[in-house]
Design a protein around this motif. Structure first.
Motif, short mmCIF file in Angstrom:
data_model
loop_
_atom_site.label_atom_id
_atom_site.label_comp_id
_atom_site.label_asym_id
_atom_site.label_seq_id
_atom_site.Cartn_x
_atom_site.Cartn_y
_atom_site.Cartn_z
N ALA A 1 0.75 -1.11 0.40
CA ALA A 1 0.31 -0.10 0.57
C ALA A 1 0.90 1.12 -0.06
O ALA A 1 0.62 2.43 -0.26
CB ALA A 1 -0.57 -0.12 1.57
N GLN A 2 1.67 1.27 0.50
CA GLN A 2 3.18 2.06 0.39
C GLN A 2 3.49 2.76 -0.77
O GLN A 2 3.52 3.63 -0.66
CB GLN A 2 3.79 2.20 1.94
CG GLN A 2 3.69 1.43 3.18
CD GLN A 2 3.08 0.60 3.95
OE1 GLN A 2 2.10 -0.88 2.16
NE2 GLN A 2 3.41 0.18 4.71
N LEU A 3 4.16 1.97 -0.94
CA LEU A 3 4.08 2.58 -2.40
C LEU A 3 2.91 2.43 -3.75
O LEU A 3 3.39 3.55 -4.34
CB LEU A 3 5.08 0.45 -3.57
CG LEU A 3 5.87 1.33 -4.41
CD1 LEU A 3 6.89 2.05 -3.79
CD2 LEU A 3 6.41 0.04 -5.38
N GLN A 4 2.08 1.87 -3.44
CA GLN A 4 1.11 2.19 -4.85
C GLN A 4 0.59 3.48 -4.22
O GLN A 4 0.16 3.84 -5.38
CB GLN A 4 -0.11 0.97 -3.86
CG GLN A 4 0.04 0.25 -5.01
CD GLN A 4 -1.58 -0.94 -4.92
OE1 GLN A 4 -1.70 -1.01 -3.38
NE2 GLN A 4 -2.24 -1.50 -5.69
N GLU A 5 0.72 3.94 -2.85
CA GLU A 5 -0.01 5.47 -2.41
C GLU A 5 0.66 6.27 -2.62
O GLU A 5 0.50 7.29 -2.59
CB GLU A 5 -0.86 5.62 -1.56
CG GLU A 5 -1.61 4.46 -1.28
CD GLU A 5 -2.39 3.86 0.43
OE1 GLU A 5 -1.58 4.31 0.98
OE2 GLU A 5 -3.59 3.04 0.23
N SER A 6 1.96 6.38 -2.92
CA SER A 6 2.88 7.13 -3.36
C SER A 6 3.51 7.84 -3.66
O SER A 6 3.59 9.00 -3.61
CB SER A 6 4.30 6.66 -3.07
OG SER A 6 4.52 5.91 -3.95
N GLY A 7 3.05 7.96 -4.84
CA GLY A 7 2.84 9.36 -6.36
C GLY A 7 3.69 9.46 -6.80
O GLY A 7 3.64 10.46 -7.70
N ILE A 8 4.85 8.44 -6.21
CA ILE A 8 6.19 8.88 -6.82
C ILE A 8 5.80 8.36 -8.28
O ILE A 8 5.67 7.50 -8.69
CB ILE A 8 7.20 8.77 -6.56
CG1 ILE A 8 6.75 9.35 -4.69
CG2 ILE A 8 8.75 8.17 -6.94
CD1 ILE A 8 8.29 8.06 -3.93
N VAL A 9 6.83 9.67 -8.96
CA VAL A 9 6.88 9.03 -10.19
C VAL A 9 8.34 8.93 -10.95
O VAL A 9 9.42 9.50 -10.57
CB VAL A 9 6.36 9.88 -11.75
CG1 VAL A 9 7.40 9.80 -12.96
CG2 VAL A 9 5.16 10.00 -12.31
N TRP A 10 8.93 7.71 -11.59
CA TRP A 10 10.15 7.36 -11.25
C TRP A 10 11.20 7.64 -12.58
O TRP A 10 10.84 7.84 -13.51
CB TRP A 10 10.40 6.14 -12.16
CG TRP A 10 9.44 4.64 -10.47
CD1 TRP A 10 8.58 4.03 -11.05
CD2 TRP A 10 9.92 4.69 -9.41
NE1 TRP A 10 8.75 3.21 -9.64
CE2 TRP A 10 9.48 3.67 -8.74
CE3 TRP A 10 11.03 5.37 -8.10
CZ2 TRP A 10 9.53 3.83 -7.40
CZ3 TRP A 10 11.47 5.01 -7.12
CH2 TRP A 10 10.29 4.39 -6.36
N THR A 11 12.01 8.87 -11.98
CA THR A 11 12.06 9.87 -12.08
C THR A 11 13.69 9.42 -12.47
O THR A 11 13.93 8.95 -11.41
CB THR A 11 12.56 11.35 -12.36
OG1 THR A 11 12.21 11.41 -11.52
CG2 THR A 11 11.10 11.88 -12.90
N ALA A 12 14.86 9.97 -13.26
CA ALA A 12 16.03 9.37 -12.64
C ALA A 12 16.37 10.34 -10.88
O ALA A 12 17.44 9.31 -10.50
CB ALA A 12 16.96 10.34 -13.98
N ASP A 13 15.84 11.27 -10.78
CA ASP A 13 15.84 11.66 -9.62
C ASP A 13 15.36 11.45 -8.30
O ASP A 13 15.69 10.23 -7.51
CB ASP A 13 15.22 13.72 -9.28
CG ASP A 13 16.68 14.05 -9.71
OD1 ASP A 13 17.61 14.21 -10.18
OD2 ASP A 13 15.65 15.59 -10.24
#
Length: 312
Positions: free
Chosen positions: A258-270
């Protein structure tokens, strides 16, 4: 404390561009509010609240609720005493604030800024104003993270809890507890509405990473026991096909935390750099067991390899 949350909400809403003028809702799983105390002059302790909620309206009005019963001091009896005597059995503390969205509008994904904020904390009938500098990062088109840039100090006298602190001293037979409390916050907000749902799965264009692809292939050997590069080939971990520009925890067919699903993070270089260096610290509670890569060069080369091999 209020000031911190206020700043956070301000920052999150401010990050919104005119095209993303919806409200923002706090994500409790990724958010963290902590404060420190010192007793007997030498013993330092870190406490936190585990249940936060809140919202930022499109016009920049922020309201954050702190569930005071969720205070965690790591000692049950102390939790009970904090609730009864310091918080005076109040159910919640409320942080409110308004902000100028123009101050940080236009942040792109991965971009950061700092904002100065003013806010008010309402606790058991006592209102106290604070100021703080907040660090804001746009995690994706639909998510922002706001954290304290420095510690914020709150006076127990201003907050109206001195009598409660006196009672704690008496019950614990302590010679002293500090009356100025340092507070830190990390708050994550997701954009409301259908536009957020669309943005959460849409790939984001990411600039090519300058790295040694051949060296990155060797680094990937550390990952290959759990991750494959073929599309939809999930094993212990999810397939990494198309990961650059994708939103974390959204690939079909894999059961993410759930933590990863709800993080909202987009995988960019940063964001990948941060995660690969400290997976557990970047997204607390996620299931990835790998402790992280320690060399910046290895991380850069690995990302370059992933981009070259999986974006077709």
């Amino acid at each position: 404390m209020k000031l911190l949350l206020k700043a956070v909400t301000i920052a999150s809403a401010i990050v919104a561009t005119p095209a993303l003028a919806d409200g923002w809702t706090l994500v409790p799983e990724g958010s963290h509010l902590a404060y420190g105390t010192i007793k007997k002059d030498t013993v330092g302790e870190v406490n936190s609240f585990t249940n936060l909620s809140g919202h930022v309206s499109p016009d920049g009005k922020a309201e954050i609720q702190i569930d005071l019963s969720s205070v965690e001091t790591n000692i049950d009896i102390r939790n009970e005493r904090m609730i009864e005597y310091v918080f005076r059995k109040a159910g919640t503390a409320e942080l409110t604030a308004t902000f100028d969205m123009a101050e940080v509008s236009g942040l792109g994904v991965g971009e950061t800024t700092t904002v100065d904020t003013e806010a008010a904390l309402s606790l058991a009938g006592t209102d106290v104003a604070f100021e703080a500098e907040m660090f804001v990062v746009r995690l994706s088109e639909s998510s922002v993270m706001v954290s304290t840039n420095d510690m914020v100090f709150i006076s127990t006298e201003d907050a109206g809890v001195n009598a409660g602190v006196d009672k704690l001293l008496e019950l614990a037979s302590l010679p002293g507890i500090t009356r100025t409390v340092p507070v830190t916050a990390r708050l994550i907000f997701n954009m409301d509405g259908e536009q957020a749902a669309v943005s959460s799965t849409a790939p984001v264009a990411v600039a090519a990473v300058e790295g040694d692809i051949k060296a990155g292939k060797k680094v990937f050997r550390k990952c290959s026991a759990c991750h494959k590069l073929e599309q939809d080939r999930h094993t212990v971990g999810p397939s990494l096909h198309g990961i650059i520009g994708a939103t974390a925890g959204q690939a079909d067919g894999f059961r993410y935390s759930a933590q990863l699903q709800e993080s909202g993070i987009v995988w960019t270089a940063d964001t990948l750099t941060a995660f690969l260096s400290d997976p557990r610290g970047t997204i607390p509670g996620n299931k990835m067991q790998f402790p992280g890569l320690k060399k910046d060069e290895d991380i850069t080369n690995l990302i370059a390899y992933l981009q070259a091999e999986t974006q077709g």
